[in-house]
Design an enzyme around this catalytic site. Structure first.
Site, PDB file in Angstrom:
ATOM      1  N   ASP A 168      43.064 -23.547  35.198  1.00  0.00           N
ATOM      2  CA  ASP A 168      44.087 -23.871  36.197  1.00  0.00           C
ATOM      3  C   ASP A 168      45.422 -23.951  35.474  1.00  0.00           C
ATOM      4  O   ASP A 168      45.726 -24.961  34.835  1.00  0.00           O
ATOM      5  CB  ASP A 168      43.780 -25.181  36.920  1.00  0.00           C
ATOM      6  CG  ASP A 168      44.657 -25.375  38.145  1.00  0.00           C
ATOM      7  OD1 ASP A 168      45.856 -25.017  38.080  1.00  0.00           O
ATOM      8  OD2 ASP A 168      44.158 -25.872  39.175  1.00  0.00           O
ATOM      9  N   ARG A 229      38.853 -17.792  48.407  1.00  0.00           N
ATOM     10  CA  ARG A 229      39.289 -16.812  49.391  1.00  0.00           C
ATOM     11  C   ARG A 229      38.722 -15.452  49.019  1.00  0.00           C
ATOM     12  O   ARG A 229      38.557 -15.117  47.842  1.00  0.00           O
ATOM     13  CB  ARG A 229      40.827 -16.721  49.445  1.00  0.00           C
ATOM     14  CG  ARG A 229      41.485 -17.846  50.229  1.00  0.00           C
ATOM     15  CD  ARG A 229      41.218 -17.733  51.715  1.00  0.00           C
ATOM     16  NE  ARG A 229      41.901 -18.737  52.511  1.00  0.00           N
ATOM     17  CZ  ARG A 229      41.385 -19.906  52.872  1.00  0.00           C
ATOM     18  NH1 ARG A 229      40.183 -20.233  52.457  1.00  0.00           N
ATOM     19  NH2 ARG A 229      42.065 -20.741  53.627  1.00  0.00           N
ATOM     20  N   GLU A 258      36.773  -9.985  56.662  1.00  0.00           N
ATOM     21  CA  GLU A 258      35.970 -10.905  57.477  1.00  0.00           C
ATOM     22  C   GLU A 258      36.225 -10.643  58.953  1.00  0.00           C
ATOM     23  O   GLU A 258      37.368 -10.725  59.396  1.00  0.00           O
ATOM     24  CB  GLU A 258      36.326 -12.364  57.143  1.00  0.00           C
ATOM     25  CG  GLU A 258      35.983 -12.762  55.722  1.00  0.00           C
ATOM     26  CD  GLU A 258      36.338 -14.211  55.410  1.00  0.00           C
ATOM     27  OE1 GLU A 258      36.759 -14.950  56.347  1.00  0.00           O
ATOM     28  OE2 GLU A 258      36.209 -14.615  54.254  1.00  0.00           O
ATOM     29  N   HIS A 278      32.179 -18.055  56.078  1.00  0.00           N
ATOM     30  CA  HIS A 278      33.402 -18.857  55.932  1.00  0.00           C
ATOM     31  C   HIS A 278      33.252 -20.213  56.636  1.00  0.00           C
ATOM     32  O   HIS A 278      34.109 -20.626  57.423  1.00  0.00           O
ATOM     33  CB  HIS A 278      34.608 -18.093  56.466  1.00  0.00           C
ATOM     34  CG  HIS A 278      35.889 -18.479  55.797  1.00  0.00           C
ATOM     35  ND1 HIS A 278      36.906 -17.593  55.552  1.00  0.00           N
ATOM     36  CD2 HIS A 278      36.335 -19.676  55.300  1.00  0.00           C
ATOM     37  CE1 HIS A 278      37.918 -18.211  54.960  1.00  0.00           C
ATOM     38  NE2 HIS A 278      37.590 -19.480  54.795  1.00  0.00           N
ATOM     39  N   GLY A 280      32.854 -23.147  54.952  1.00  0.00           N
ATOM     40  CA  GLY A 280      33.067 -24.229  54.001  1.00  0.00           C
ATOM     41  C   GLY A 280      33.633 -25.495  54.618  1.00  0.00           C
ATOM     42  O   GLY A 280      33.185 -26.600  54.320  1.00  0.00           O
ATOM     43  N   ALA A 281      34.608 -25.351  55.483  1.00  0.00           N
ATOM     44  CA  ALA A 281      35.252 -26.512  56.096  1.00  0.00           C
ATOM     45  C   ALA A 281      34.599 -26.905  57.416  1.00  0.00           C
ATOM     46  O   ALA A 281      35.112 -27.754  58.134  1.00  0.00           O
ATOM     47  CB  ALA A 281      36.731 -26.216  56.344  1.00  0.00           C
TER      48      ALA A 281
END
Length: 305
Positions: A168, A229, A258, A278, A280-281
């Site tokens: 990072d 992503r 997607e 997708h 995840g959330a």
């Protein structure tokens, strides 16, 4: 005032917005319809499947704010919106636990080959020696992007007994050190990782960051997970490296296209590749919290007019 919601959000947030405003809800709105009606609305609530570009923003003559019910803003022309005095909101802490738990779930499923085992058992097979699998314990997990989600994944992997290293470039080393994570250069993380877990946003810098050369740097038989992503991993290169066995297995929650296009089907046909859509959330607890935060942000902004 009028609020347009273009994708599914939790009912808690919708009801809160309806207390004060006129809310119209078009789940999965077509672009033509969005362009036709956006001029009537003061606020817009979207998720990741509603691109907001200059054409949309030029027609949004009354728009005061756009609220993203999630984290990523790469589908919104943020700079152009701000130039038109449109405020942009998101909920960066809303899906931390939801995405982190899905990451660990996919790791466990993939390392233990649970997906294939469950399907085979249901089809009548009972081959206990055929699914030896691997543990997270004792492995080196490399995390790309040590943001809030990356931090939580690091903590969970450490709880399983893994050593965690991370890349990072925007995070001070002393912050990572607080949870026992060593920050390294990208190539060093890739070379050391038995398990690579991606949690980066998609930017010009991260697009195809993991290409064929990077995949070939990884330890033979390693694992790769992408819950950041689509587009960060070059998928054609991933296909070839899964086919050759350089990468043992991979599990993604995101793709560059997607839903996947026809040219993506080769990757999806591999037994060594697992894909979720997708989600995840998508945990209900996360979605309820996100909708509440979005409603509060929009209500606060519109109260100023």
């Amino acid at each position: 005032m009028k609020i347009l919601i273009t994708e599914k959000i939790h009912s808690t947030g919708i009801e809160e917005l309806k207390k004060y405003h006129d809310v119209e809800y078009y789940q999965g709105i077509e672009r033509e319809k969005l362009l036709e009606i956006i001029e009537d609305f003061d606020a817009l609530v979207v998720r990741a499947d509603t691109p907001i570009d200059k054409e949309v923003l030029d027609k949004a003559v009354k728009l005061k704010c756009i609220a993203m019910a999630g984290i990523g803003l790469n589908h919104i022309d943020v700079d152009y919106a701000k130039s038109k005095d449109i405020e942009i909101y998101n909920v960066p802490d809303g899906s931390i636990q939801s995405v982190a738990e899905l990451t660990i779930g996919l790791m466990l499923m993939t390392l233990r080959d649970l997906n294939r085992c469950a399907v085979d058992v249901k089809s009548g097979k009972w081959d206990k020696p055929g699914y030896p699998g691997n543990t997270i314990n004792g492995k080196t997990v490399g995390i790309l992007a040590l943001g809030k989600i990356g931090f939580r994944v690091a903590e969970l992997c450490q709880a399983f007994g893994a050593t965690v290293v991370a890349y990072d470039p925007y995070l001070p080393k002393e912050i990572a050190a607080k949870i026992g994570v060593q920050l390294l250069e990208l190539d060093d993380v890739i070379k050391q990782a038995d398990i690579l877990s991606i949690h980066s946003p998609l930017t010009d810098e991260t697009y195809h960051m993991i290409d064929d050369a990077k995949l070939k740097m990884m330890k033979p038989g390693s694992y790769i997970f992408n819950l950041g992503r689509g587009g960060i991993v070059e998928e054609k290169a991933l296909y070839e490296n899964l086919k050759s066995g350089q990468i043992k297995r991979a599990a993604f929650d995101v793709l560059e296209n997607e839903p996947p296009k026809e040219e993506d089907k080769k990757l999806l046909d591999l037994d060594e590749f697992i894909l979720t859509c997708h989600i995840g959330a998508g945990a209900e607890e996360a979605q309820e919290y996100i909708s509440e935060r979005v409603a509060a942000q929009v209500n606060e902004r519109l109260a100023r007019n």
